[in-house]
Scaffold this motif. Structure first.
Motif, short mmCIF file in Angstrom:
data_model
loop_
_atom_site.label_atom_id
_atom_site.label_comp_id
_atom_site.label_asym_id
_atom_site.label_seq_id
_atom_site.Cartn_x
_atom_site.Cartn_y
_atom_site.Cartn_z
N PHE A 8 -102.27 58.54 -56.45
CA PHE A 8 -102.61 58.82 -55.05
C PHE A 8 -102.50 60.32 -54.82
O PHE A 8 -101.51 60.95 -55.22
CB PHE A 8 -101.64 58.09 -54.10
N SER A 9 -103.51 60.90 -54.18
CA SER A 9 -103.35 62.28 -53.73
C SER A 9 -104.19 62.52 -52.48
O SER A 9 -105.02 61.69 -52.12
CB SER A 9 -103.70 63.28 -54.82
N GLY A 10 -103.94 63.63 -51.83
CA GLY A 10 -104.66 63.89 -50.59
C GLY A 10 -104.65 65.35 -50.22
O GLY A 10 -103.86 66.14 -50.73
N GLN A 12 -105.31 67.92 -46.58
CA GLN A 12 -105.47 67.94 -45.12
C GLN A 12 -106.81 68.54 -44.72
O GLN A 12 -107.21 69.56 -45.28
CB GLN A 12 -104.40 68.85 -44.51
N VAL A 43 -106.08 63.43 -45.42
CA VAL A 43 -104.89 63.12 -44.61
C VAL A 43 -104.98 63.76 -43.23
O VAL A 43 -104.34 64.76 -42.92
CB VAL A 43 -103.57 63.48 -45.34
N HIS A 46 -101.76 64.02 -41.08
CA HIS A 46 -100.94 65.19 -41.42
C HIS A 46 -101.48 66.45 -40.74
O HIS A 46 -100.72 67.33 -40.34
CB HIS A 46 -100.88 65.40 -42.93
N TYR A 129 -93.05 65.06 -41.33
CA TYR A 129 -94.21 65.14 -42.22
C TYR A 129 -93.96 64.50 -43.60
O TYR A 129 -94.77 63.70 -44.08
CB TYR A 129 -94.57 66.64 -42.36
N MET A 133 -95.90 61.37 -45.70
CA MET A 133 -96.39 61.55 -47.07
C MET A 133 -95.80 60.48 -48.00
O MET A 133 -96.50 59.93 -48.85
CB MET A 133 -96.03 62.96 -47.54
N ASP A 136 -97.74 57.34 -47.44
CA ASP A 136 -99.04 57.38 -48.14
C ASP A 136 -98.88 56.89 -49.57
O ASP A 136 -99.66 56.08 -50.07
CB ASP A 136 -99.56 58.83 -48.25
N ILE A 137 -97.86 57.43 -50.20
CA ILE A 137 -97.68 57.20 -51.64
C ILE A 137 -97.15 55.80 -51.92
O ILE A 137 -97.65 55.08 -52.79
CB ILE A 137 -96.71 58.27 -52.19
N VAL A 145 -98.47 61.09 -58.79
CA VAL A 145 -98.98 61.87 -57.67
C VAL A 145 -99.31 63.29 -58.15
O VAL A 145 -98.41 64.09 -58.38
CB VAL A 145 -97.94 61.95 -56.53
N VAL A 147 -99.98 66.81 -57.61
CA VAL A 147 -99.83 67.77 -56.52
C VAL A 147 -99.42 69.13 -57.08
O VAL A 147 -99.08 69.24 -58.26
CB VAL A 147 -98.73 67.36 -55.50
N GLN A 151 -95.33 70.94 -53.52
CA GLN A 151 -95.07 69.60 -52.99
C GLN A 151 -93.97 68.88 -53.76
O GLN A 151 -93.67 67.72 -53.48
CB GLN A 151 -96.35 68.76 -53.02
N1 TRP Z 1 -98.69 67.39 -48.20
C1 TRP Z 1 -99.80 67.47 -49.11
C2 TRP Z 1 -100.27 68.93 -49.19
O1 TRP Z 1 -100.16 69.65 -48.23
C3 TRP Z 1 -100.94 66.60 -48.66
C4 TRP Z 1 -100.56 65.14 -48.78
C5 TRP Z 1 -100.31 64.28 -47.78
C6 TRP Z 1 -100.38 64.44 -49.99
N2 TRP Z 1 -100.01 63.05 -48.26
C7 TRP Z 1 -100.04 63.11 -49.61
C8 TRP Z 1 -100.46 64.78 -51.34
C9 TRP Z 1 -99.75 62.14 -50.57
C10 TRP Z 1 -100.19 63.81 -52.29
C11 TRP Z 1 -99.84 62.50 -51.90
O2 TRP Z 1 -100.78 69.33 -50.21
#
Ligand code: TRP
Length: 332
Positions: A8-10, A12, A43, A46, A129, A133, A136-137, A145, A147, A151
């Protein structure tokens, strides 16, 4: 299929995605896409922590389109917008009830961001925040993850929170692991090679937006910070030059020796030109595909609806288990 590790990744939707996002995250995601069961998320919840989200819908579509344009295959990976799957917010509330304030107070990102504002002005969402997160994971029983280094602390909190809740409720969550920078490049700001290329830095000169037209890309590289030396290797060159070499290497796969052959004795003006050329070449097809996708927002939204529906399958199953273990009265 089902036994591939879950990723999982994301990102903003809070600014323009840039070359650092591409080389450090998007491209590695794409390269390893077939090895995992992936969830790639925009996301948007976020992004609300910025308090004045501008053009949130448009930016959300843009990030999703860039994921696709960079090669995320929506058949193979689940592409979703966070707020389309309400389980994210629901689990975040529940996890928040199990998260000690002290853990959140220790988050360096929160300390950095909140230092500039009085507590009357920061939303408590910025404080929690990392809990969103974690939700999400953990919702998708994520194993890995991918990142950036920045992170790592949030990931550590996610792991500790999962362990804590598992202790209280019985084994519920998979303990995720960070997958940090194994294949991506770390791209620094062109105007300040001591900090990472940033979506939110005030200065546009430091970042190459993925949608920047060729002449702007060229102009930004021309103004990139270098020095008056001649070194073109990754050990002794100044940070600005190293950054340019690193971008070139990441895009062309060139090794140390090739770098020397291509750039030795040519001067940094030439280095900037050549790096700008390979970046422009890389961005051209991405921009074309992104443009096409954004031309048809109805089709794009439909694709995102499919992704959300798929994601809700897994997220709903996790939530059902969590609610049951918490002893919540089922809704009839
Ligand atoms: N906080 C991460 C960033 O700024 C973005 C993010 C939100 C994220 N939820 C996540 C990354 C879950 C990985 C998994 O880069």
């Amino acid at each position: 299929m089902a036994d591939r590790p879950v990723v999982f990744s994301g990102m903003q939707p809070d600014g323009v995605l840039h070359l650092g996002n591409l080389l450090g995250a998007l491209r590695p995601w794409v390269q390893e896409q077939s090895l995992y069961r992936n969830y790639f998320c925009v996301v948007d919840l976020h992004a609300l922590t910025r308090q004045e989200p501008r053009d949130l819908a448009q930016k959300t579509r843009e990030v999703a389109a860039l994921y696709l344009a960079a090669g995320i295959d929506p058949e193979q990976s689940t592409l979703l917008v966070q707020s389309h799957v309400p389980e994210h917010a629901e689990l975040a509330w529940i996890l928040g009830c199990f998260t000690p304030m002290g853990w959140l107070e220790r988050m360096t990102q929160f300390k950095d961001r909140s230092r500039k504002l009085s507590s009357e002005r920061i939303g408590s969402g910025l404080f929690s925040y990392p809990v969103l997160m974690a939700a999400d994971i953990l919702l998708y029983k994520t194993d890995l993850v991918p990142v950036g280094e920045d992170q790592r602390q949030h990931l550590e909190l996610t792991r500790n929170l999962a362990l804590r809740v598992n202790r209280i409720l019985g084994d519920t969550f998979v303990i995720p692991r960070a997958k940090i920078g194994s294949i991506g490049a770390r791209v620094m700001a062109l105007d300040d090679p001591s900090s990472k290329m940033s979506k939110s830095a005030d200065s546009e000169a430091g970042r190459i937006g993925l949608l920047d037209p060729p002449d702007r890309v060229r102009a930004k590289f021309r103004r990139a910070t270098t020095d008056s030396g001649t070194a073109v290797d990754l050990e002794t060159a100044s940070p600005g030059v190293q950054n340019l070499l690193e971008i070139y290497r990441s895009l062309t796969g060139a090794g140390e020796r090739e770098l020397a052959e291509v750039f030795q004795g040519k001067g940094y003006g030439r280095l900037k030109e050549v790096v700008a050329d390979v970046v422009i070449q890389e961005l051209e097809p991405i921009q074309r595909r992104c443009h096409d996708l954004l031309q048809d927002p109805v089709a794009l939204d439909r694709l995102l609806a499919d992704g959300a529906a798929r994601a809700r399958g897994s997220a709903g199953a996790t939530m059902a288990q969590v609610r049951q273990r918490l002893g919540m009265l089922p809704a009839r």
